[in-house]
Design an enzyme around this catalytic site. Structure first.
Site, PDB file in Angstrom:
ATOM      1  N   ASN A 121     -10.125  21.698 -43.377  1.00 60.38           N
ATOM      2  CA  ASN A 121     -10.729  21.565 -42.053  1.00 60.38           C
ATOM      3  C   ASN A 121      -9.663  21.635 -40.955  1.00 60.38           C
ATOM      4  O   ASN A 121      -8.622  20.978 -41.053  1.00 60.38           O
ATOM      5  CB  ASN A 121     -11.470  20.233 -41.952  1.00 60.38           C
ATOM      6  CG  ASN A 121     -12.547  20.099 -43.012  1.00 60.38           C
ATOM      7  OD1 ASN A 121     -13.251  21.053 -43.307  1.00 60.38           O
ATOM      8  ND2 ASN A 121     -12.642  18.917 -43.613  1.00 60.38           N
ATOM      9  N   THR A 131     -18.972  40.297 -27.730  1.00 61.61           N
ATOM     10  CA  THR A 131     -19.767  39.857 -26.582  1.00 61.61           C
ATOM     11  C   THR A 131     -21.072  39.307 -27.137  1.00 61.61           C
ATOM     12  O   THR A 131     -21.624  39.871 -28.092  1.00 61.61           O
ATOM     13  CB  THR A 131     -20.065  41.013 -25.606  1.00 61.61           C
ATOM     14  OG1 THR A 131     -20.855  42.012 -26.265  1.00 61.61           O
ATOM     15  CG2 THR A 131     -18.784  41.655 -25.093  1.00 61.61           C
ATOM     16  N   HIS A 132     -21.533  38.219 -26.574  1.00 63.72           N
ATOM     17  CA  HIS A 132     -22.741  37.542 -27.072  1.00 63.72           C
ATOM     18  C   HIS A 132     -22.592  37.151 -28.549  1.00 63.72           C
ATOM     19  O   HIS A 132     -23.580  37.040 -29.273  1.00 63.72           O
ATOM     20  CB  HIS A 132     -23.996  38.416 -26.893  1.00 63.72           C
ATOM     21  CG  HIS A 132     -24.188  38.925 -25.507  1.00 63.72           C
ATOM     22  ND1 HIS A 132     -24.793  38.187 -24.526  1.00 63.72           N
ATOM     23  CD2 HIS A 132     -23.812  40.102 -24.938  1.00 63.72           C
ATOM     24  CE1 HIS A 132     -24.814  38.884 -23.401  1.00 63.72           C
ATOM     25  NE2 HIS A 132     -24.224  40.047 -23.623  1.00 63.72           N
ATOM     26  N   LYS A 179      -5.725   4.314 -11.644  1.00 64.33           N
ATOM     27  CA  LYS A 179      -4.489   4.437 -12.435  1.00 64.33           C
ATOM     28  C   LYS A 179      -4.770   4.426 -13.928  1.00 64.33           C
ATOM     29  O   LYS A 179      -4.087   5.111 -14.699  1.00 64.33           O
ATOM     30  CB  LYS A 179      -3.494   3.330 -12.050  1.00 64.33           C
ATOM     31  CG  LYS A 179      -2.896   3.516 -10.664  1.00 64.33           C
ATOM     32  CD  LYS A 179      -1.686   2.643 -10.445  1.00 64.33           C
ATOM     33  CE  LYS A 179      -2.057   1.195 -10.232  1.00 64.33           C
ATOM     34  NZ  LYS A 179      -2.799   0.976  -8.980  1.00 64.33           N
ATOM     35  N   TYR A 226      -7.673   1.229   3.107  1.00 65.10           N
ATOM     36  CA  TYR A 226      -7.397   0.966   1.687  1.00 65.10           C
ATOM     37  C   TYR A 226      -8.426  -0.009   1.111  1.00 65.10           C
ATOM     38  O   TYR A 226      -8.849  -0.954   1.775  1.00 65.10           O
ATOM     39  CB  TYR A 226      -6.001   0.383   1.498  1.00 65.10           C
ATOM     40  CG  TYR A 226      -5.772  -0.059   0.070  1.00 65.10           C
ATOM     41  CD1 TYR A 226      -5.512   0.878  -0.915  1.00 65.10           C
ATOM     42  CD2 TYR A 226      -5.879  -1.401  -0.288  1.00 65.10           C
ATOM     43  CE1 TYR A 226      -5.337   0.492  -2.235  1.00 65.10           C
ATOM     44  CE2 TYR A 226      -5.716  -1.794  -1.605  1.00 65.10           C
ATOM     45  CZ  TYR A 226      -5.456  -0.843  -2.572  1.00 65.10           C
ATOM     46  OH  TYR A 226      -5.296  -1.228  -3.876  1.00 65.10           O
ATOM     47  N   ASN A 280       0.819  -1.213   0.000  1.00 67.75           N
ATOM     48  CA  ASN A 280       0.000   0.000   0.000  1.00 67.75           C
ATOM     49  C   ASN A 280       0.853   1.263   0.000  1.00 67.75           C
ATOM     50  O   ASN A 280       0.656   2.164  -0.827  1.00 67.75           O
ATOM     51  CB  ASN A 280      -0.937   0.015   1.215  1.00 67.75           C
ATOM     52  CG  ASN A 280      -2.022  -1.035   1.113  1.00 67.75           C
ATOM     53  OD1 ASN A 280      -2.009  -1.861   0.207  1.00 67.75           O
ATOM     54  ND2 ASN A 280      -2.956  -1.018   2.046  1.00 67.75           N
ATOM     55  N   SER A 310     -11.578  17.612 -47.675  1.00 66.16           N
ATOM     56  CA  SER A 310     -12.830  16.871 -47.697  1.00 66.16           C
ATOM     57  C   SER A 310     -12.757  15.793 -48.765  1.00 66.16           C
ATOM     58  O   SER A 310     -12.076  15.945 -49.777  1.00 66.16           O
ATOM     59  CB  SER A 310     -13.997  17.830 -47.994  1.00 66.16           C
ATOM     60  OG  SER A 310     -15.151  17.118 -48.371  1.00 66.16           O
ATOM     61  N   GLN A 316      -7.332   0.762  -7.414  1.00 62.13           N
ATOM     62  CA  GLN A 316      -6.555   0.279  -8.559  1.00 62.13           C
ATOM     63  C   GLN A 316      -7.078   0.868  -9.871  1.00 62.13           C
ATOM     64  O   GLN A 316      -6.312   1.127 -10.799  1.00 62.13           O
ATOM     65  CB  GLN A 316      -6.606  -1.250  -8.611  1.00 62.13           C
ATOM     66  CG  GLN A 316      -5.862  -1.849  -9.809  1.00 62.13           C
ATOM     67  CD  GLN A 316      -5.834  -3.352  -9.742  1.00 62.13           C
ATOM     68  OE1 GLN A 316      -5.429  -3.925  -8.737  1.00 62.13           O
ATOM     69  NE2 GLN A 316      -6.276  -4.001 -10.805  1.00 62.13           N
TER      70      GLN A 316
END
Length: 461
Positions: free
Chosen positions: A198, A67-68, A238, A230, A22, A190, A235
């Site tokens: 793109n 803005t907006h 991870k 624990y 541990n 494309s 586990q």
């Protein structure tokens, strides 16, 4: 343990005394995290410098601010890019906080309840380069899950900033805006429309950043209803935690390179749709001549309604953080950093976090509130987190070796060379030829010798 027994004989069988899987796994997670956080910080620092360099290059090039999603006020390419640089500066504060939690030593907590073996936990803390102990043995184990969640939260903050930048680039590179153009290597065509380019790299970066922001909640949901002690549930963290470092580092690297190669339209505001950007400028000009603000506002508004508005297309911004004063290049006097009682606040008073002189060492220099660019910001210390912030790496290593050897006769030719010898042959005092088993004392960060002890330039004795 098997390998150590093969190398060292009976001594290898003693290595697990006073230990548990541990606390050993928790130490491994923290050593991995420490190295990975430093590497990530360096990658983010590179992106910061890329953004700042581009911002400086185009600081006087005007572009629309929104803005907006409506045309609002004049901005500049320099203001736009340095905004994300400053956002990264704040994100690295979170990374620094996560590093502080990571850099606490759980070794000796065993399975979560300590040991009757009289362990010297402070020695392993020093030898492994941790800042301090995770003192309470139960809490040392409870840091499983909490450590991962905290680090992932810091990674998510960086991802949020970069994802937003990626969205801007995608938007501004489309034909309706045309502010920037990406190099061919960062776009794809494309299968049906021959004119298309793109912005795939930035779109994928945006998607990866969105995915990274979900990871803290994944770890939270694994650990949220566990009692103390624990559990094997940990586990599963991870498989969420470890890959996140590669994903965020890849995104940072690709976005940094994309921004570096990005073409900027030098004539963004030539389109007449942007003429209303300057209404506020004209209102303020009238105010400067003595017209009350509300009267000036009403007059310019009526000009817009009647279709009579003709912009001056001039900007006169002087305050900090505005178009004319981005504060991107101020130098910082570091002389007061260590003199101030509170070094963090002292440094914050002496300069600007966006200076190139302040970017870089959240972990490399603890004398700064935010980030600073050099590894030698704290004099004679290469990595404060490993070298203690006051001694050179050579001197620190020499002191550690003397403690283990128990003799004052140690004379090191060169830390790098000596450490490489240790890794192969075990700890050996150069003068008295006393040999000792290589245990924990040089597993600082579990990095390579050159990366971890990158100060073996001079002979120290």
């Amino acid at each position: 343990e098997f390998m150590l027994t093969q190398m060292c004989g009976q001594a290898g069988k003693k290595i697990h005394t006073g230990r548990s899987r541990n606390d050993q796994v928790m130490v491994d997670i923290k050593l991995f995290s420490r190295s990975a956080l430093i590497a990530l910080q360096e990658s983010v620092e590179q992106l910061f410098h890329t953004l700042m360099a581009k911002a400086e290059q185009y600081k006087d090039l005007l572009m629309p601010g929104y803005t907006h999603m409506q045309v609002a006020m004049p901005s500049s390419v320099g203001m736009w890019l340095s905004a994300y640089a400053e956002a990264l500066a704040d994100d690295l504060l979170m990374l620094k906080a996560a590093y502080g939690l990571v850099n606490l030593n759980p070794l000796g907590s065993g399975a979560g309840y300590g040991s009757s073996v009289p362990l010297n936990r402070k020695m392993t803390t020093e030898l492994l380069g941790f800042d301090d102990l995770a003192y309470n043995s139960i809490y040392a184990q409870m840091q499983r899950g909490k450590t991962e969640r905290t680090v992932l939260t810091a990674i998510a903050a960086i991802a949020a900033t970069i994802g937003r930048l990626a969205q801007d680039v995608c938007l501004y590179s489309c034909a309706n805006f045309g502010f920037v153009k990406l190099p061919d290597a960062f776009t794809t065509g494309s299968s049906i429309m021959p004119h298309k380019k793109n912005p795939d790299i930035f779109e994928l970066s945006r998607a990866k950043c969105n995915r990274l922001q979900a990871l803290p909640m994944e770890v939270t949901l694994i650990s949220t209803n566990l009692p103390s002690g624990y559990f094997r549930d940990m586990q599963l963290t991870k498989e969420i935690y470890v890959p996140a470092f590669k994903e965020i580092t890849d995104v940072v690297r690709m976005v940094s390179e994309g921004v570096n190669q990005m073409w900027i339209n030098p004539d963004i505001l030539s389109n007449d749709i942007y003429k209303y950007l300057f209404t506020v400028e004209d209102v303020n000009d009238a105010v400067a001549k003595g017209v009350p603000f509300r009267d000036a506002y009403r007059e310019v508004g009526m000009q817009v309604q009647r279709g009579e508005y003709k912009p001056t297309k001039e900007v006169h911004h002087t305050h900090e953080g505005s178009i004319g004063n981005l504060c991107n290049g101020l130098n910082i006097d570091h002389s007061n950093c260590q003199a101030a009682g509170n070094t963090d606040r002292g440094c914050a008073r002496t300069g600007n976090r966006l200076s190139s002189d302040h970017m870089g060492g959240v972990f490399l220099c603890r004398n700064h509130l935010r980030i600073s660019p050099g590894r030698e910001c704290a004099k004679d210390s290469i990595r404060c987190s490993l070298a203690g912030g006051s001694q050179s790496v050579n001197q620190r290593s020499l002191n550690i070796l003397r403690k283990v050897c128990g003799k004052e006769c140690l004379q090191l030719r060169n830390v790098n060379e000596f450490t490489k010898q240790l890794a192969c042959e075990g700890l050996q005092c150069n003068t008295c030829q006393g040999t000792h088993v290589l245990n924990q004392f040089l597993l600082i960060g579990r990095q390579t010798v050159d990366n971890t002890l990158n100060a073996g330039r001079t002979c120290c004795s």
